[in-house]
Write a protein that holds these residues in place. Structure first.
Motif, PDB file in Angstrom:
ATOM      1  N   ALA A  65       0.947  -1.336   0.045  1.00 34.66           N
ATOM      2  CA  ALA A  65      -0.150  -0.081   0.016  1.00 34.66           C
ATOM      3  C   ALA A  65       0.829   1.232  -0.058  1.00 34.66           C
ATOM      4  O   ALA A  65       1.936   1.413   0.524  1.00 34.66           O
ATOM      5  CB  ALA A  65      -0.971   0.088   1.261  1.00 34.66           C
ATOM      6  N   ASP A  66       0.342   2.487  -0.649  1.00 40.27           N
ATOM      7  CA  ASP A  66       1.111   3.660  -0.407  1.00 40.27           C
ATOM      8  C   ASP A  66       0.256   4.306   0.614  1.00 40.27           C
ATOM      9  O   ASP A  66      -0.893   4.641   0.468  1.00 40.27           O
ATOM     10  CB  ASP A  66       0.876   4.352  -2.054  1.00 40.27           C
ATOM     11  CG  ASP A  66       1.330   5.795  -1.792  1.00 40.27           C
ATOM     12  OD1 ASP A  66       1.782   6.127  -0.831  1.00 40.27           O
ATOM     13  OD2 ASP A  66       1.439   6.389  -2.785  1.00 40.27           O
ATOM     14  N   ALA A  67       1.028   4.446   1.621  1.00 41.12           N
ATOM     15  CA  ALA A  67       0.433   4.921   2.870  1.00 41.12           C
ATOM     16  C   ALA A  67       0.402   6.464   2.698  1.00 41.12           C
ATOM     17  O   ALA A  67      -0.421   6.914   3.726  1.00 41.12           O
ATOM     18  CB  ALA A  67       1.485   4.671   4.076  1.00 41.12           C
ATOM     19  N   HIS A  68       0.696   7.047   1.915  1.00 45.25           N
ATOM     20  CA  HIS A  68       0.358   8.367   1.751  1.00 45.25           C
ATOM     21  C   HIS A  68      -1.105   8.633   1.027  1.00 45.25           C
ATOM     22  O   HIS A  68      -1.835   9.457   1.403  1.00 45.25           O
ATOM     23  CB  HIS A  68       1.349   9.036   0.742  1.00 45.25           C
ATOM     24  CG  HIS A  68       2.626   9.448   1.022  1.00 45.25           C
ATOM     25  ND1 HIS A  68       3.085  10.168   2.163  1.00 45.25           N
ATOM     26  CD2 HIS A  68       3.702   8.471   0.822  1.00 45.25           C
ATOM     27  CE1 HIS A  68       4.185  10.210   2.428  1.00 45.25           C
ATOM     28  NE2 HIS A  68       4.761   9.241   1.420  1.00 45.25           N
ATOM     29  N   GLU A  69      -1.641   7.572   0.472  1.00 51.35           N
ATOM     30  CA  GLU A  69      -3.146   7.569  -0.073  1.00 51.35           C
ATOM     31  C   GLU A  69      -3.751   6.594   0.415  1.00 51.35           C
ATOM     32  O   GLU A  69      -5.198   6.821   0.369  1.00 51.35           O
ATOM     33  CB  GLU A  69      -2.867   7.145  -1.779  1.00 51.35           C
ATOM     34  CG  GLU A  69      -2.239   7.974  -2.329  1.00 51.35           C
ATOM     35  CD  GLU A  69      -2.536   9.243  -2.616  1.00 51.35           C
ATOM     36  OE1 GLU A  69      -3.605   9.451  -2.653  1.00 51.35           O
ATOM     37  OE2 GLU A  69      -1.583  10.304  -2.706  1.00 51.35           O
ATOM     38  N   THR A  70      -3.229   5.486   1.302  1.00 57.72           N
ATOM     39  CA  THR A  70      -4.476   4.534   1.842  1.00 57.72           C
ATOM     40  C   THR A  70      -3.897   4.300   3.404  1.00 57.72           C
ATOM     41  O   THR A  70      -2.721   4.372   3.570  1.00 57.72           O
ATOM     42  CB  THR A  70      -4.166   3.235   1.218  1.00 57.72           C
ATOM     43  OG1 THR A  70      -4.345   3.589  -0.190  1.00 57.72           O
ATOM     44  CG2 THR A  70      -4.947   2.346   1.869  1.00 57.72           C
ATOM     45  N   SER A  71      -5.096   4.334   4.080  1.00 58.23           N
ATOM     46  CA  SER A  71      -4.836   3.938   5.825  1.00 58.23           C
ATOM     47  C   SER A  71      -4.152   2.488   5.601  1.00 58.23           C
ATOM     48  O   SER A  71      -5.221   1.670   5.278  1.00 58.23           O
ATOM     49  CB  SER A  71      -5.835   4.384   6.588  1.00 58.23           C
ATOM     50  OG  SER A  71      -6.152   5.765   6.478  1.00 58.23           O
ATOM     51  N   GLU A  72      -3.261   2.174   6.471  1.00 57.85           N
ATOM     52  CA  GLU A  72      -2.975   0.957   6.512  1.00 57.85           C
ATOM     53  C   GLU A  72      -2.750   0.462   7.893  1.00 57.85           C
ATOM     54  O   GLU A  72      -3.346  -0.717   8.279  1.00 57.85           O
ATOM     55  CB  GLU A  72      -1.691   0.466   5.832  1.00 57.85           C
ATOM     56  CG  GLU A  72      -0.365   1.400   6.402  1.00 57.85           C
ATOM     57  CD  GLU A  72       0.833   1.390   5.928  1.00 57.85           C
ATOM     58  OE1 GLU A  72       1.209   0.307   5.349  1.00 57.85           O
ATOM     59  OE2 GLU A  72       1.782   2.112   6.545  1.00 57.85           O
ATOM     60  N   VAL A  73      -2.430   1.173   8.883  1.00 59.74           N
ATOM     61  CA  VAL A  73      -2.456   1.007  10.106  1.00 59.74           C
ATOM     62  C   VAL A  73      -2.203   2.167  10.891  1.00 59.74           C
ATOM     63  O   VAL A  73      -1.597   3.307  10.445  1.00 59.74           O
ATOM     64  CB  VAL A  73      -1.435  -0.036  10.511  1.00 59.74           C
ATOM     65  CG1 VAL A  73      -0.137   0.390  10.275  1.00 59.74           C
ATOM     66  CG2 VAL A  73      -1.427  -0.579  11.861  1.00 59.74           C
ATOM     67  N   LEU A  74      -2.840   2.299  11.991  1.00 59.72           N
ATOM     68  CA  LEU A  74      -2.277   3.378  12.987  1.00 59.72           C
ATOM     69  C   LEU A  74      -1.390   2.925  14.247  1.00 59.72           C
ATOM     70  O   LEU A  74      -1.942   2.028  14.783  1.00 59.72           O
ATOM     71  CB  LEU A  74      -3.798   4.034  13.739  1.00 59.72           C
ATOM     72  CG  LEU A  74      -4.760   4.666  12.594  1.00 59.72           C
ATOM     73  CD1 LEU A  74      -6.067   5.032  13.214  1.00 59.72           C
ATOM     74  CD2 LEU A  74      -3.968   5.678  11.746  1.00 59.72           C
ATOM     75  N   ILE A  75      -0.435   3.144  14.342  1.00 57.68           N
ATOM     76  CA  ILE A  75       0.508   2.918  15.516  1.00 57.68           C
ATOM     77  C   ILE A  75       0.454   3.764  16.684  1.00 57.68           C
ATOM     78  O   ILE A  75       0.970   4.667  16.746  1.00 57.68           O
ATOM     79  CB  ILE A  75       1.942   2.439  14.947  1.00 57.68           C
ATOM     80  CG1 ILE A  75       1.893   1.593  13.613  1.00 57.68           C
ATOM     81  CG2 ILE A  75       2.635   1.876  15.946  1.00 57.68           C
ATOM     82  CD1 ILE A  75       3.048   1.718  12.724  1.00 57.68           C
TER      83      ILE A  75
END
Length: 143
Positions: A65-75
């Protein structure tokens, strides 16, 4: 036996990502660092593996995933005080990160968030556990 947590993050530029994490207080473990990965230590039990895209792809058949465009995880990571929350977030911004939303202040809980250069979202937070429990039970917080 204490359990270790390894957060694996794909990064576009490994040296830049390593420099960012060092700037916010992580230390590098050279035993698990090479030209494809850097092991960054947050605490005795939390390690962040920064992996080049090619290295990350070896562990998953899914598209990265491109984390600039898609929420992948919140740490979310805990801090000992509001000041610690501000300190790590301010260091992250100074090191090239970005703050994607306003701080959250609920009195008994305080948090901010920052994105690393690859868009991975970290949320340092502080909580007064006694006051939080009182608030959840509808009791007035004890100062």
């Amino acid at each position: 036996m204490s359990r270790l947590i390894f957060v694996n993050l794909p990064v576009a530029d490994l040296p830049a990502a390593r420099a960012f994490y060092e700037a916010i207080g992580f230390t590098n473990n050279p035993t698990f660092t090479d030209e494809t990965a850097a092991c960054m230590v947050l605490s005795d039990v939390i390690h962040v593996m920064l992996l080049t895209h090619d290295k990350f792809a070896q562990f998953t058949p899914k598209r990265i995933a491109d984390a600039h465009e898609t929420s992948e995880v919140l740490i979310c990571i805990s801090a000992g005080s509001r000041e610690e929350v501000d300190a790590i977030t301010d260091k992250a911004i100074a090191a090239g990160g970005r703050e994607p939303r306003e701080k959250q202040d609920y009195g008994f809980m305080y948090g901010r968030s920052f994105e690393d250069p690859d868009g991975h979202v970290w949320e340092p937070m502080w909580m007064d556990l006694q006051a939080a429990q009182a608030a959840m039970q509808g009791e007035p917080a004890i100062a």
